[in-house]
Scaffold this active site. Sequence first.
Site, PDB file in Angstrom:
ATOM      1  N   LYS A  54      -5.133  10.361  -8.661  1.00  0.00           N
ATOM      2  CA  LYS A  54      -5.395   9.107  -7.926  1.00  0.00           C
ATOM      3  C   LYS A  54      -5.668   9.411  -6.455  1.00  0.00           C
ATOM      4  O   LYS A  54      -6.584   8.841  -5.858  1.00  0.00           O
ATOM      5  CB  LYS A  54      -4.205   8.148  -8.078  1.00  0.00           C
ATOM      6  CG  LYS A  54      -4.165   7.506  -9.451  1.00  0.00           C
ATOM      7  CD  LYS A  54      -2.875   6.762  -9.735  1.00  0.00           C
ATOM      8  CE  LYS A  54      -2.848   6.328 -11.200  1.00  0.00           C
ATOM      9  NZ  LYS A  54      -1.591   5.747 -11.629  1.00  0.00           N
ATOM     10  N   GLN A  98       4.054   4.808  -8.982  1.00  0.00           N
ATOM     11  CA  GLN A  98       3.747   5.383 -10.293  1.00  0.00           C
ATOM     12  C   GLN A  98       4.906   5.089 -11.244  1.00  0.00           C
ATOM     13  O   GLN A  98       6.055   5.443 -10.970  1.00  0.00           O
ATOM     14  CB  GLN A  98       3.538   6.900 -10.138  1.00  0.00           C
ATOM     15  CG  GLN A  98       3.144   7.597 -11.414  1.00  0.00           C
ATOM     16  CD  GLN A  98       1.752   7.204 -11.907  1.00  0.00           C
ATOM     17  OE1 GLN A  98       0.810   7.049 -11.131  1.00  0.00           O
ATOM     18  NE2 GLN A  98       1.630   7.008 -13.207  1.00  0.00           N
ATOM     19  N   ASP A 121      -2.527  -2.157  -8.348  1.00  0.00           N
ATOM     20  CA  ASP A 121      -2.433  -2.074  -9.810  1.00  0.00           C
ATOM     21  C   ASP A 121      -2.414  -3.459 -10.453  1.00  0.00           C
ATOM     22  O   ASP A 121      -2.480  -3.572 -11.674  1.00  0.00           O
ATOM     23  CB  ASP A 121      -1.131  -1.344 -10.207  1.00  0.00           C
ATOM     24  CG  ASP A 121      -1.391   0.080 -10.679  1.00  0.00           C
ATOM     25  OD1 ASP A 121      -2.559   0.407 -10.949  1.00  0.00           O
ATOM     26  OD2 ASP A 121      -0.421   0.857 -10.767  1.00  0.00           O
TER      27      ASP A 121
END
Length: 295
Positions: A54, A98, A121
């Site tokens: 990422k 994460q 997200d």
Amino acid sequence: MTARIIDGKEFAAGVRKRVKAAAEAFRQKQGVPVGLTVVLVGNDPASEIYVRLKVSDAREVSIDSRDIKLPATASEQEVLDVVRRLNADPAVHGVLVQFPVPAQVRQEAVLDVLSPDKDVDGLTALSAGRLASGRPGLVSCTPQGCLMLVKSVRPRLDGLDAVVIGRSQLVGKPMGQLLLQENCTVTTAHSKTRDLKEVVSRADILVAAVGRAEMVRGSWIKPGAIVIDVGMNRVDLPGGKSKLYGDVAYDEALQVASAITPVPGGVGPMTRACLLRNTVLAACAQAGMDPLAGL
Ligand code: NAP
């Protein structure tokens, strides 16, 4: 009929190119780069790889990305403090924690402190609420990518029957909301759905997000349907090898559908690209600036 194969890799490359142009335009106008911070708690090897990818994906498109690593023993309070600090940092436009996080840290507690404006997200309850109530906000990357792939083959979806298999917060639920916003008639199927085959056979658009290798057979699919396969199921083969399968029996579906995403090379690359796109969208929204058209 053989279906058109929707090349997610190629489409995602186009998205990344547009994101890079938008990130550079942002830097020029605002005098600061678009900033993304990824928080990793612990040292799960798979999570470490995802975070590294990422961060490097973001750097490739001119997003200033960094990671913050906390030890596996970090308390929930320590993680929440980091998220609060990032919420308040004007140089950080997108924040991603994460998951999974270690057991002593509750995922919901992390999401409840994360600012929805930086939730790249699209996982916070406020982001889900914004989507459900049709307000602008950040949308979960995988369903956003799926919708873009559907629209790459059929730009107008009004009145089509869409079936989403799966109702997770991450994929199924936001996918249904997005298709509803496109004026589809949406059915969400799940593990308790009766006669899944019959439900699937009505779909002009089928999105499978289940996690069961090749569960959806070609004979279930309506001729001419657009099939988006989110599933990523690693299956062990003899000789210590393994292969990635989708949720749809690809070779069978290829003979019936009008268009289909392969696994790998379909939805996966779009998920990655949409995270970058969300980061630039978040930065533009925070700066009160219009993102480049067509982003
Ligand atoms: P999840 O949270 O496990 O949800 C799976 C959903 O499938 C649930 O709603 C479940 O129903 C439903 N389901 C399970 N068995 C079923 C059955 N026999 N018939 C009908 N529905 C059934 O998974 P997820 O996070 O949404 O992910 C789904 C798949 O997509 C996984 O393979 C995952 O690896 C993949 N994925 C891929 C990407 C990508 O970028 N390509 C991103 C995210 C996820 P209940 O709610 O009733 O249990």
